[in-house]
Design a protein around this motif. Structure first.
Motif, short mmCIF file in Angstrom:
data_model
loop_
_atom_site.label_atom_id
_atom_site.label_comp_id
_atom_site.label_asym_id
_atom_site.label_seq_id
_atom_site.Cartn_x
_atom_site.Cartn_y
_atom_site.Cartn_z
N ALA A 1 0.56 -1.24 -0.02
CA ALA A 1 0.07 -0.24 -0.23
C ALA A 1 1.12 1.28 -0.01
O ALA A 1 1.81 1.58 0.69
CB ALA A 1 -0.83 0.18 1.35
N SER A 2 0.29 2.56 -0.87
CA SER A 2 0.88 3.35 -0.51
C SER A 2 0.86 4.40 0.37
O SER A 2 -0.91 4.01 0.55
CB SER A 2 0.50 4.49 -1.93
N ALA A 3 1.09 5.75 0.78
CA ALA A 3 0.03 6.71 1.56
C ALA A 3 -1.51 6.98 0.98
O ALA A 3 -1.16 7.09 -0.51
CB ALA A 3 0.92 7.54 2.53
N PRO A 4 -2.02 8.01 1.51
CA PRO A 4 -3.31 8.57 0.33
C PRO A 4 -3.14 9.76 -0.29
O PRO A 4 -1.93 10.07 0.20
CB PRO A 4 -3.79 8.91 1.85
N VAL B 1 -3.71 17.77 -1.17
CA VAL B 1 -2.07 17.08 -1.16
C VAL B 1 -2.33 16.14 -1.05
O VAL B 1 -2.70 15.54 0.08
CB VAL B 1 -1.96 18.84 -0.03
N LYS B 2 -0.75 15.44 -0.86
CA LYS B 2 -1.14 13.67 -0.95
C LYS B 2 -0.47 14.20 0.60
O LYS B 2 0.84 14.34 1.00
CB LYS B 2 -0.05 13.66 -1.81
N VAL B 3 -0.58 13.18 1.56
CA VAL B 3 -0.34 12.82 2.93
C VAL B 3 1.72 13.08 2.96
O VAL B 3 2.22 13.60 3.30
CB VAL B 3 -0.77 11.70 3.44
N THR B 4 1.82 12.38 2.26
CA THR B 4 3.83 11.73 1.61
C THR B 4 4.72 13.97 1.65
O THR B 4 4.95 13.85 2.35
CB THR B 4 3.90 11.16 0.72
N ASP B 5 3.48 14.10 1.12
CA ASP B 5 3.72 16.19 0.92
C ASP B 5 3.36 16.23 2.52
O ASP B 5 4.49 17.37 2.47
CB ASP B 5 2.82 16.31 0.10
N GLY C 1 3.43 7.51 6.52
CA GLY C 1 1.91 7.85 5.53
C GLY C 1 1.47 6.50 4.70
O GLY C 1 0.50 6.03 5.25
N GLU C 2 2.88 5.31 4.26
CA GLU C 2 2.63 4.39 3.69
C GLU C 2 2.04 3.21 5.65
O GLU C 2 1.11 2.14 5.04
CB GLU C 2 3.83 3.83 3.56
N TYR C 3 3.18 3.35 6.39
CA TYR C 3 2.64 2.81 7.20
C TYR C 3 1.49 2.44 8.24
O TYR C 3 0.89 2.17 8.67
CB TYR C 3 4.14 3.09 9.05
N GLY D 1 4.55 0.30 1.14
CA GLY D 1 5.39 0.60 0.51
C GLY D 1 6.75 1.00 1.02
O GLY D 1 6.37 2.03 1.76
N PHE D 2 7.32 2.09 -0.39
CA PHE D 2 7.72 2.96 -0.28
C PHE D 2 9.19 3.25 0.88
O PHE D 2 9.91 3.73 0.69
CB PHE D 2 7.43 4.61 0.31
N TYR D 3 9.42 2.26 2.08
CA TYR D 3 10.62 2.54 2.94
C TYR D 3 11.50 0.92 3.16
O TYR D 3 10.66 -0.25 2.99
CB TYR D 3 10.18 3.21 4.14
N SER E 1 13.33 6.25 -3.89
CA SER E 1 12.78 8.08 -4.23
C SER E 1 11.26 7.57 -4.14
O SER E 1 10.61 6.59 -4.70
CB SER E 1 13.53 8.00 -5.29
N ARG E 2 10.49 9.28 -4.47
CA ARG E 2 9.60 9.15 -5.01
C ARG E 2 8.18 8.27 -5.34
O ARG E 2 9.22 7.86 -6.72
CB ARG E 2 8.59 10.54 -5.30
N GLY E 3 7.42 7.96 -5.42
CA GLY E 3 6.26 6.32 -5.86
C GLY E 3 7.19 5.51 -5.97
O GLY E 3 7.06 4.27 -6.54
N GLY E 4 8.10 5.68 -4.95
CA GLY E 4 8.96 4.05 -4.58
C GLY E 4 8.17 2.17 -4.33
O GLY E 4 8.35 1.83 -3.96
N SER E 5 6.54 3.37 -3.47
CA SER E 5 5.63 1.86 -3.45
C SER E 5 5.75 0.62 -4.69
O SER E 5 5.33 0.18 -4.28
CB SER E 5 4.45 2.54 -3.40
N ASP E 6 6.30 1.59 -5.48
CA ASP E 6 6.29 0.30 -7.21
C ASP E 6 7.30 -0.67 -6.70
O ASP E 6 7.22 -1.38 -7.27
CB ASP E 6 6.24 1.28 -8.01
N ILE E 7 8.59 0.16 -6.39
CA ILE E 7 9.52 -0.33 -6.33
C ILE E 7 9.14 -2.13 -5.10
O ILE E 7 9.33 -3.50 -5.28
CB ILE E 7 10.89 -0.23 -5.74
N1 ASP Z 1 4.03 8.39 -0.62
C1 ASP Z 1 4.94 8.09 -1.61
C2 ASP Z 1 5.16 9.39 -2.76
O1 ASP Z 1 4.09 10.01 -2.41
C3 ASP Z 1 5.57 6.13 -2.32
C4 ASP Z 1 4.46 5.87 -2.95
O2 ASP Z 1 3.52 6.63 -3.58
O3 ASP Z 1 5.00 5.47 -4.33
O4 ASP Z 1 5.67 9.40 -3.32
#
Ligand code: ASP
Length: 438
Positions: free
Chosen positions: A37-40, A48-52, A115-117, A169-171, A183-189
């Motif tokens: 899962a990613s963050a909201p 605004v994304k929770v990560t931001d 955020g992901e946690y 995801g992400f960490y 790096s950003r978008g890392g939940s894909d990884i």
């Molecule tokens: N939440 C993180 C981001 O906004 C990671 C992700 O969503 O993949 O970059």
């Protein structure tokens, strides 16, 4: 079917309504064992994304500002999800702990990772799945690089203990126990890493578009979705700016031969795009798989009589670029000219230095740098078999009244790269799309 790992992006988990869609998707197929899962993310376009928000909290602390009020908005994002899902779940203690940690300089990556946690804790509860903290199964090395072997070993071992689980995801974690993010978008990884460790048959990446499209929808109206694309084709297209997936997400599954299926949480019945390895036997229905382009390139052209017989000429020019930490993109060359296509942004303050060094090292007859070039990649594994593809590309471009400044076709025949004036990029792209896809 075999085991599936499913990853949901931020927009798929932005609020309770999205959580419900996610649960319906997961529960529709008992093979969907592990969920990343990613963050909201954004609920609407200027949300605004929770990560931001978490990064912002970290910065506020750095600037000695009080985060109490701002942090409340983050708490409310999560509490609203829990409330609207009707869950009996209290995360007040977690939220409190995280706020204190951020206030006491727990680190930028720690802040962002929460955020992901938190989202994964809630999703696990909602699905009735186990929760596996990425902190205990995703490892980084001392130098900050991702430790694939250790992760694969430990994660495989852990996954065997669970039938159904959610993993944030992400960490992951550094050898000293601190949290580190990709790096950003890392939940894909993370999704890709989990798919590999689980020996999954398929990695489903659920997002808010119905897969990869043949062209950028901001340029071409309603481009067709791509049914099947190889990892290599995807790599070529993402290099040119088409992005559906974090670039580094390809490696773990590609290595393990696991296909990726890009799907749309808001349109779950659509088949999406299958990303497969070259050895898989998927038929390409189209000659062209996709087209992408981006501006911001410059051509460095060096001319010298009898250049082709001067041994080491090319190497010396590339040496100069290397000495200046300057990557290059393409090397289209003639008999007495050598051109190097580079990113204009990289030239910045190195321009004069590079020109002077080349002058000194190879004593050329002329040397110029021209800016304002856009590159356009026409990508398709079907091109190897089809005759006349290049002619169709070039005549489409010429019918659109666009002048071609450079051509580069890799010998793999996977792509044709064309350089045009930046102002002509969109026109050329539309013309090629119309030629092949309409
Ligand atoms: N939440 C993180 C981001 O906004 C990671 C992700 O969503 O993949 O970059």
């Amino acid at each position: 079917m075999g085991l599936k790992v499913v990853k949901f992006g931020g927009s798929s988990l932005a609020d309770a309504a999205q959580f419900r869609k996610v649960a319906a998707i997961v529960k529709a197929d008992p093979d969907r064992h592990f969920v990343v899962a990613s963050a909201p993310g954004k609920r609407y376009s200027n949300d605004v994304k929770v990560t931001d928000m978490l990064y912002h909290c970290f910065e506020m602390v750095q600037n000695r500002q009080d985060i109490t009020e701002y942090y409340e908005q983050i708490c409310e994002r999560y509490n609203a999800i829990i409330r609207d899902l009707g869950l009996n779940f209290d995360i007040t203690g977690e939220l409190e702990y995280i706020r204190n940690a951020i206030m006491h300089h727990s680190g930028r990556d720690f802040a962002a990772s929460r955020g992901e946690y938190l989202n994964s804790l809630i999703l696990a509860k909602f699905l009735g799945f186990d929760f596996i903290d990425a902190e205990s199964v995703v490892f980084f090395r001392e130098n900050g690089s991702y430790d694939d072997e250790k992760t694969n070993e430990e994660l495989s071992r852990e996954l065997k203990k669970h039938k159904y689980a959610v993993i944030p995801g992400f960490y992951g974690v550094m050898p000293n126990g601190t949290i580190k993010t990709f790096s950003r978008g890392g939940s894909d990884i993370t999704g890709s890493i989990v798919a590999r460790a689980a020996g999954a048959e398929l990695y489903e990446n659920w997002t808010d578009v119905s897969g990869c499209l043949m062209a950028d929808p901001r340029i071409v109206k309603n481009p067709k979705p791509i049914k099947t694309i190889t990892y290599r084709e995807l790599r070529e297209l993402s290099y040119m700016g088409a992005s559906v997936l974090h670039e580094d997400a390809i490696f773990p599954v590609r290595y393990a031969g696991i296909p990726i299926n890009i799907r749309n949480t808001n349109e779950p019945e659509a088949p999406g795009t299958m990303i497969v390895s070259e050895t898989d036997e998927y038929d390409s229905e189209m000659i062209i798989t996709g087209i992408a382009g981006k501006p911001g390139f410059s051509v460095l052209s060096v001319e010298k009589d009898m250049m082709n017989s001067e041994i080491g000429f090319g190497r010396k020019i590339l040496d100069v670029l290397e000495d200046n930490d300057m990557p290059f993109e393409h090397l289209p060359s003639g008999v007495d000219t050598m051109s190097v296509v580079v990113g204009t942004a990289y030239l910045a303050d190195r321009r004069e230095r590079i020109l002077a060094s080349i002058q000194k090292r190879v004593r050329p007859d002329s040397i110029v740098i021209e800016d304002g070039l856009a590159l356009l990649a026409v990508v398709g594994r079907g091109m190897v078999k089809a005759k006349g593809t290049a002619v169709r590309v070039f005549s489409a471009i010429s019918k659109a009244d666009v002048n071609i400044r450079m051509i580069d076709q890799g010998s793999s025949e996977l792509n044709i790269i064309v350089g045009v004036e930046e102002n002509d990029l969109h026109r050329a792209l539309i013309a090629i799309y119309d030629e092949f896809a309409k």
